[in-house]
Design an enzyme around this catalytic site. Structure first.
Site, PDB file in Angstrom:
ATOM      1  CB  THR A  30      26.637  31.873   7.988  1.00 30.46           C
ATOM      2  OG1 THR A  30      26.422  30.634   7.352  1.00 30.46           O
ATOM      3  CG2 THR A  30      26.916  32.976   6.990  1.00 30.46           C
ATOM      4  CG  ASP A  31      26.419  26.601  11.837  1.00 31.17           C
ATOM      5  OD1 ASP A  31      26.218  27.089  12.971  1.00 31.17           O
ATOM      6  OD2 ASP A  31      26.193  25.411  11.581  1.00 31.17           O
ATOM      7  CG  LEU A  32      33.760  29.479  12.726  1.00 30.24           C
ATOM      8  CD1 LEU A  32      34.235  28.197  12.061  1.00 30.24           C
ATOM      9  CD2 LEU A  32      34.653  30.641  12.341  1.00 30.24           C
TER      10      LEU A  32
END
Length: 123
Positions: A30-32
């Protein structure tokens, strides 16, 4: 002009619809983004700062697309297609998730590039 709530409502409805549709569920980062991928010693690459959820793999690409601000503004469809191919996920689902996020996420400035992107993806 983003003067009515219809696109926001459509974005929220799309979130609900996509979440209900059966898909393969995987662990999402989700925060790549490039700042969270490091060269490592024990493995070739190390992903840091995970914000893990289980869900649709197509959703996970949306953060990367939003981090590519200039590219997604100039060629959203091409970038969506290319990223979906590389991740081996359905490009249309990525497009729909990206619309949902850009239309419905809260923001201070409704005249932002994300709002304009939502309007383009809505068409």
């Amino acid at each position: 002009q983003w003067s009515d709530v219809a696109p926001v409502s459509e974005g929220l409805e799309m979130f609900a619809k996509l979440a209900e549709e059966p898909t393969e569920e995987v662990l999402l980062a989700t925060d790549l983004h490039a700042g969270n991928v490091l060269r490592a010693g024990r493995e070739l690459w190390l992903v840091i700062d995970p914000q893990p959820f289980v869900g649709d793999p197509a959703y996970d690409l949306t953060q990367h697309l939003l981090n590519c601000e200039k590219r997604v503004q100039t060629d959203a469809e091409g970038l969506i297609q290319r990223c979906a191919e590389l991740a081996e996920v359905d490009a249309q689902r990525v497009r729909l998730w990206l619309f949902a996020r850009t239309a419905a996420e809260p923001r201070q400035n409704w005249q932002s590039w994300k709002t304009a992107l939502a309007m383009r993806l809505l068409r």
